[in-house]
Each structure stands twice: as C-alpha cells, then as structure tokens.
Enzyme design. Structure first.
Site, PDB file in Angstrom:
ATOM      1  N   CYS A 208       0.825  -1.067  -0.129  1.00 27.99           N
ATOM      2  CA  CYS A 208       0.015   0.014   0.644  1.00 27.99           C
ATOM      3  C   CYS A 208       0.947   1.358   0.004  1.00 27.99           C
ATOM      4  CB  CYS A 208      -1.051  -0.135   1.387  1.00 27.99           C
ATOM      5  SG  CYS A 208      -0.311   0.062   2.542  1.00 27.99           S
TER       6      CYS A 208
ATOM      7  N   CYS B 132       3.967   1.318   2.702  1.00 25.27           N
ATOM      8  CA  CYS B 132       5.124   0.776   2.694  1.00 25.27           C
ATOM      9  C   CYS B 132       5.807   2.116   1.727  1.00 25.27           C
ATOM     10  CB  CYS B 132       4.721  -0.516   2.167  1.00 25.27           C
ATOM     11  SG  CYS B 132       3.459  -1.812   2.703  1.00 25.27           S
TER      12      CYS B 132
ATOM     13  N   ASP C 178      10.735  24.565 -34.629  1.00 30.02           N
ATOM     14  CA  ASP C 178      11.733  25.109 -35.001  1.00 30.02           C
ATOM     15  C   ASP C 178      11.333  24.504 -36.605  1.00 30.02           C
ATOM     16  OD1 ASP C 178      14.071  26.276 -35.322  1.00 30.02           O
ATOM     17  OD2 ASP C 178      13.952  23.151 -36.044  1.00 30.02           O
TER      18      ASP C 178
ATOM     19  N   ASP D 298      15.086  19.949 -33.723  1.00 32.06           N
ATOM     20  CA  ASP D 298      15.614  18.533 -33.493  1.00 32.06           C
ATOM     21  C   ASP D 298      16.610  18.063 -32.599  1.00 32.06           C
ATOM     22  OD1 ASP D 298      17.178  20.543 -34.303  1.00 32.06           O
ATOM     23  OD2 ASP D 298      17.470  20.015 -36.334  1.00 32.06           O
TER      24      ASP D 298
ATOM     25  N   ASP E 294      18.438  23.819 -31.654  1.00 34.83           N
ATOM     26  CA  ASP E 294      17.591  24.006 -30.536  1.00 34.83           C
ATOM     27  C   ASP E 294      17.791  23.031 -29.128  1.00 34.83           C
ATOM     28  OD1 ASP E 294      16.360  25.289 -32.159  1.00 34.83           O
ATOM     29  OD2 ASP E 294      16.047  23.118 -33.086  1.00 34.83           O
TER      30      ASP E 294
END
Length: 743
Positions: free
Chosen positions: A30, A33, A433, A628, A632
C-alpha cells in the site's frame, strides 16, 4: 553514440557525480509501504533522491556511489521490512515469470478461502441458540486454515512491519481478522458469546479476491516492457569465415554481418549492405506502413523484415541498441512520480496510524458512551480497520503513469518521466523550430525559369556542372535535381567560389556563374518571375553563361507532408502555435502560411531561442519547444516540455522530456493529448481513492457498514483504480485516414 542530443541536454536534470540505481522490491502492499521505504532510502548518506513505485515494485534512487553503495541501499530496503535486489533489464523475463507466479498463487489462495468461507457463512446464517455444537466446531475447523494459511501473507507482513515500528494495510487486515477470529475462539471454548467465524473468513476471502484481481490488472498495466523485451530475437544468423552460422544474440559484435529473411525480426541495429526490403517498425515508432529499406539504409533491432532477404551489418548491440534504450527509458518513466502525487504521499504516511486511532475511538464510543456490550462494540471498530484502504491511494498515480508511458512507447512517443506527462498536459504554447521540424530540412529545386529560346534542361545541366564542386546546400539541391533528371555532366573546370556572390567555372567550353541575380538580369523578363518566386519564400539564384543571364533556379525547403494537418490539430487542442526560426521573415512567413501557423518569430538565432521561450513562459502557461535536438538544445532544456523529433536509429532515447521516433508533428499533438488523458485519469483515481475513505470510514464508525461488506469494498477500490488506469492502454495515436479522439 548519443544520437541527435548533446551531452549537456542528457544531464541537465541530474548531477554528473550521481548515479541512478533501480531496486526491485518485494513485500509492498500500500501507499504506507511506499512512504516508509522512501524515508528509509533517503536516510542513507549520499542519497540525493528516492522514489518508490508501488505498481512496478521498483525503487529509483539517485545517489553518490562513493557515499551510498548498492549494498547500503539494499540494506536500507531490508531494514524497512522488505526484500530487495538490483533491477536490470536482463532480469525482466525473470520478473515477468515471478509476476505470473504471484498472480497464480494469489488466485489459488483466494479460491481456497472462498471455498472454505461459503460453508462457514451458511452455518452462520442458520445458527441459532441451542444449535448442535458440532456446527460451531465445524466453523472453527474451516475458519482456521482461512485465517492462517490463506491469510498468512497479511499476518506475516504485519508482524514484520510492526517489528520495525510502523504500520500498513497488512496491519489493518491482520488486526481486523484476528479480532473476529480470536473473539470467536474464546466464545467457542467458554461456551458463552456469539461466534463471528464467518466475518473473519469472509473478510480474508474478499480481501484475497480483491488482491488477486488487483494483481491481474497490475500485470496488464506492466505488459509494455515485457512486450518490448520480447521483440528481440534470441538468435541470429551471422557470417563467420564465409559461412552463415546460428549464434546467440549475445555473441553478435559490432561489424558482424547478419542475414535476415522475410518475416523475421531484425536482431540488432544496423545498416543494410545487401538486398532491399520493407520493414514494419510499428511496434517501435507507431508507423503503420512498412518502411522501404535499401543498401545504406539503417534498420532497428526488433523490427520485422516483411519482404525480401537482406544482409545487415550490426552497428549497435546490447545496451547501446535502440530497443534496449527504449526499455530503459520506459522503466525510468514508470518509476517516477509527477507532482500531482504529492498530496497522496503526504496523506499516506499518516493514514494507517490515523485509522488505528479512529478504530480504537470507535470501540470506546460504542462500549462506554453508547453502553453496548463489547461484542457489539467490536464490529464497528473492525469495519473501520477493514474499510480503510491506502492501496487505492498508492496505486492511483503509478498505474496511470505505467499504462500511459507503456502505450506511448508503442506509438513512438518516448517519455522521460511522469512529470513530463503532467507538464505536457498543461502546455498552452507550442514553439516549433522550422528547419527539420516544420520543413523536411533538405533544400530541393522547385522552379527552373529561362529566358525565351533557352531550354530548362540546359540551364539545370550547366548549373549542376559548376555546383558539383560546391558544398553549399543550394548547390547540393541543384546537383540532386540534375541527377534525378539524368542531366549530370562532368564537373566544370576552373571552379571558384566568391562568398555572397556565387560560384564560377567552365563547362562545355562556356563560362558559367551560378549565384546572386544582378543588374545583368534587367530586361531579360526574369525580374517578375524572380519576385514571384522570392515572394513564396524560396531562395533564387541566377544562371549566367558567357556574361548573359539565361535562367534562374528556385530552391526551397519543402514543408513536411503532415505539418499542416498536425498544426491544425494543435490549434484544436487550444494551443498557441509559434514558429521560431533564424530564417528571413519572407521565407518564414511563406512556410507558416503553407502549414497554417499564425504567429512567426523570424531571425531568431539558436542562442536567442532560450530568451524567446522565457518570454512566452512569462505570459503564463506551460511552453513546449519542438526541435531536432541539435541547434535547439538550449531552448529544449529551458522549455517546460522539450520535445525532440528524430527518426529511427538516430534517436537518442535517454534525452529530452519527450522524444518522437517519427519525423512528423502529429506526435506533438498526440503527446499533449496523452498527457491530458493521463492527468485526467490520475485525478479521477485520487478523487475516488480519497472519497472512498472519507465516506467509508465514517459509515463504518457509525455502525452502518458490516465488516464483510467493508472487506469487499476495500478490494474493489484498488481494482477500480487500476482498471481506470488501464483505459490509457486504449489511447489511439493519430491515424492519417481517420482521427481517433477517444482515449
């Protein structure tokens, strides 16, 4: 090989000195835990961060390996009351087998408990004062194996947890069932008092049935990694000394040549060196149509060779292969938590102690204030223990993340972690881009215009003869166009290049210059055509032969076929779409108009895109940057969600927040949709988990809920949460022929 993404992007969220270790944990039941184990791991010196996932039974620990060794982490897991071992991708088949064995064992125990509980309940229904004592002893005989065989997992786990000074769901179930069973045994031997063997047995049976259903559902949620691992074939036919031999996959080395027949899976990432075929990459990229492959093309290990036999030279194997990287990324994503989980984490650590206190207070109220006999006051208190379910809270988020990231990997969307999905759900602005994202990223010749009396093929032939010496992208486009048309001639002689002007050479005994249009074009009739083509955002160069302009060539970077449709989808999702490019405004506006983008930021250098991202972030709302992954990278790192577009084997799956294995923008819209669907499911799960306990516990305390009904409700609460998360496995990516909007 790191693929498209630079090292700076790979490490932007994790200190270089730290290492990420995943530990497989057994024994968690649970949310309490999870909370206990996370605290135990964070107390280990050298641990920077620890995240425990109940659904995957994994602990992900970021630590300094010099200060916090793997042995120290495993010891902390044991001290917290659980069993742990180092988790590896190679151990996934063993884990799958363990999960199957666990589900089978849970089903057997549940079946035995139900089979024994039914006659006990029947006896309880017909029991009246003065009934034969052998009925009571029969109930005792049937309830004992239910309590101590079928329910031993709760008793053993509760004892283990209590020894470590903590409490969890097992403690609640153990106390509740032992109370009913113990009281009934005492009443049986004393000959006074009512028997509640049916309550103890039914509670145990219903909880076990709930756990079995939960285990089955969780197994279905975690199938994604198992399916990915099974994609890799076990053996391959490798060329050894001029002969083809069958060899295990582990024996393949980089540079080995592998024979792949039609219908077989490709064993490793590589390059086609013989033959041609089509490859089904759907399981890794989501691409529905087979992709043609010829000599020189790259292929991905695990994909299916659908047509002809080919020979592939291995380029990446083992842990460096694309499939292995995807498995690691999905494992990492499934082991992380989004910020929305914080509320459940804050409640989990205090939940069980609070429930124990409420149960005790309930007994005292009914016994002392209401004046009920102890036997009657006991059952509301037991109902409080049994109805309380921290399991649902613990499973609410991780099961949704597991289902979503697993499904995402199947449709070619690789998600770094759960928080990336949550941020994707809140994206308000998408910065695109231009080159390589909206456009193909490869200039092509679109127009050849000539003066009267000159053939277009002649213009292209002479221009290509000069441009064959050039390394400029426009020159490459001219040469490629001539080659496609069968017009290539030997390279020119006397080649010269003048920056800003063009290139010059001698071809077929004539002096040819290809470059900027100048005054020599005046009066040729090309001025209006040059203006028209330039107005479309294309680059225009003149072809001058022996001092006379004879034609012009227009070159453009065409838009991606699917870009316009994908941009329209982003607008329908309510996102503002902005194209950011370093290109001149005329060219940028032409591309934007072609795909339907309404806002353009032109003349933006790569280093200035970071400031552009910050500008849009300051306006409010999350910003996604799509590129890409090369120029960037800084902007991808700054954005709330960095989405890197790659293709096939050149993708580095460790990088970015989200990586798209298909080179089109539909994946961006799909990622945002999936993020929103995931966040909605998480919120639904947390809402019902909290409401269930907020409503159920008071009803039980007021005596309005029988303990047996409480046990059934507790089991169903966890099952309902996992089942709701399973809906994400039905998420549909965009289909070119029909857009699926359902989840």
């Amino acid at each position: 090989m790191r693929g498209l993404w630079p090292e700076s992007l790979l490490v932007r969220r994790k200190p270089v000195a730290d290492r990420c270790t995943r530990v497989a944990v057994r024994g968690m039941t649970c949310a309490a835990c999870v909370d206990r184990l996370e605290k135990a791991l964070r107390r280990v010196p050298g641990v920077a961060e620890a995240s425990v996932n109940l659904a995957t039974e994994r602990a992900t620990v970021v630590h300094d390996p010099a200060a916090a060794t793997v042995e120290a982490l495993l010891e902390a897991v044991e001290v917290a009351g659980f069993d742990g071992e180092l988790a590896t991708a190679e151990g996934e088949p063993d884990r799958t087998a363990r999960v199957s064995a666990h589900i089978h064992g849970a089903g057997v125990r549940a079946a035995v408990a139900v089979g024994l509980a039914i006659p006990i309940v029947a006896i309880g229904m017909v029991w009246v004062h003065g009934a034969p004592r052998w009925l009571a002893w029969t109930s005792f005989a049937l309830a004992t194996p239910v309590q101590f065989y079928c329910g031993r997992q709760f008793l053993a786990a509760a004892l283990k947890v209590l020894r470590h000074g903590s409490a969890d769901m097992n403690v609640l179930v153990a106390i509740g069932t032992l109370t009913a069973y113990g009281y009934s045994v005492a009443a049986l031997f004393s000959g006074a008092g009512h028997l509640y063997f049916e309550s103890a047995a039914t509670i145990t049976a219903l909880v076990l049935v709930g756990k079995w259903l939960e285990a089955r559902a969780r197994g279905r949620v975690s199938e994604a990694i198992s399916r990915l691992v099974r994609l890799a074939p076990k053996t391959a036919r490798v060329r050894r000394g001029g002969e083809w031999v069958e060899a295990p996959l582990a024996a393949i080395s980089v540079g080995d040549e592998i024979a792949v027949r039609a219908g077989e899976r490709i064993p490793a990432d590589g390059t086609v060196v013989e033959g041609s075929t089509s490859v089904d990459e759907a399981m890794l990229t989501g691409e529905s149509w087979p992709v043609p492959k010829a000599v020189g093309d790259e292929v991905i290990g695990g994909t299916v060779n659908t047509l002809g036999a080919v020979t592939v030279r291995a380029t990446r194997i083992g842990s460096d292969a694309t499939l292995a990287r995807i498995v690691r990324l999905v494992e990492h994503a499934q082991g992380t938590k989004p910020p929305v989980q914080r509320l459940a984490d804050a409640v989990a650590g205090r939940f069980v102690p609070a429930v124990l206190a409420i149960s005790a207070a309930t007994f005292l109220w009914w016994r002392i204030v209401a004046g009920m006999p102890s036997s009657d006051a006991l059952w509301p208190a037991v109902a409080v223990l049994v109805i309380a379910c921290p399991c649902a809270m613990g499973l609410a988020t991780p099961t949704a993340i597991m289902a979503a990231t697993g499904r995402a990997a199947e449709i070619g969307i690789l998600v770094r972690d759960g928080s990336s999905l949550e941020r994707a759900a809140r994206v308000a602005v998408v910065l695109l881009d231009k080159t390589g994202t909206v456009t193909v990223g490869r200039p092509v010749v679109t127009d050849v215009v000539t003066v009267e009396g000159v053939d277009a093929e002649e213009v292209l032939r002479l221009a290509a003869a000069v441009e064959r010496h050039s390394e400029h992208p426009i020159g490459a486009a001219v040469v490629a166009a001539a080659a496609d048309a069968g017009l290539l001639v030997p390279p020119s002689s006397g080649f010269e290049a003048e920056p800003g002007v063009g290139v010059t050479g001698e071809a077929a005994g004539r002096k040819v210059t290809v470059g900027r249009l100048d005054a020599a074009a005046t009066g040729t009739g090309l001025e209006s055509e040059a203006a028209r083509v330039a107005g479309q955002g294309k680059a225009v160069c003149g072809v001058n032969v022996d001092g006379r302009i004879i034609g012009l060539i227009a070159v453009a970077d065409n838009t991606v076929d699917s870009a316009a449709e994908a941009v329209a989808r982003l607008y329908r999702l309510g996102c503002e779409v902005v194209m950011a490019t370093g290109d001149r405004r005329e060219a940028a506006m032409a591309v934007a108009a072609a795909v339907g983008i309404r806002r353009v930021e032109a003349g933006v250098r790569p280093e200035h895109k970071v400031e552009l991202v910050r500008t849009y972030q300051a306006r409010g709302g999350a910003v996604a940057m799509v590129g890409d992954g090369i120029n960037d990278a800084p902007a991808l790192a700054q954005a709330d969600v960095g989405i890197a577009i790659g293709t096939g084997t050149d993708i580095a799956v460790e990088a970015g927040d989200i990586a798209l294995m298909r080179a089109n923008l539909h994946g961006v819209a799909d990622a945002i949709r999936l993020g929103r669907a995931t966040l909605a499911v998480i919120k639904q799960n947390l809402f019902w988990a909290f409401v269930y306990n907020v409503v159920g516990i008071p009803l039980a305390a007021m005596g309005r809920l029988d303990p047996m009904l409480a046990a059934a409700a507790m089991g169903l609460s966890s099952v309902s949460v996992v089942t709701n998360s399973l809906r994400l496995r039905r998420f549909r990516a965009f289909n070119a022929s029909h857009e699926h909007r359902g989840r």
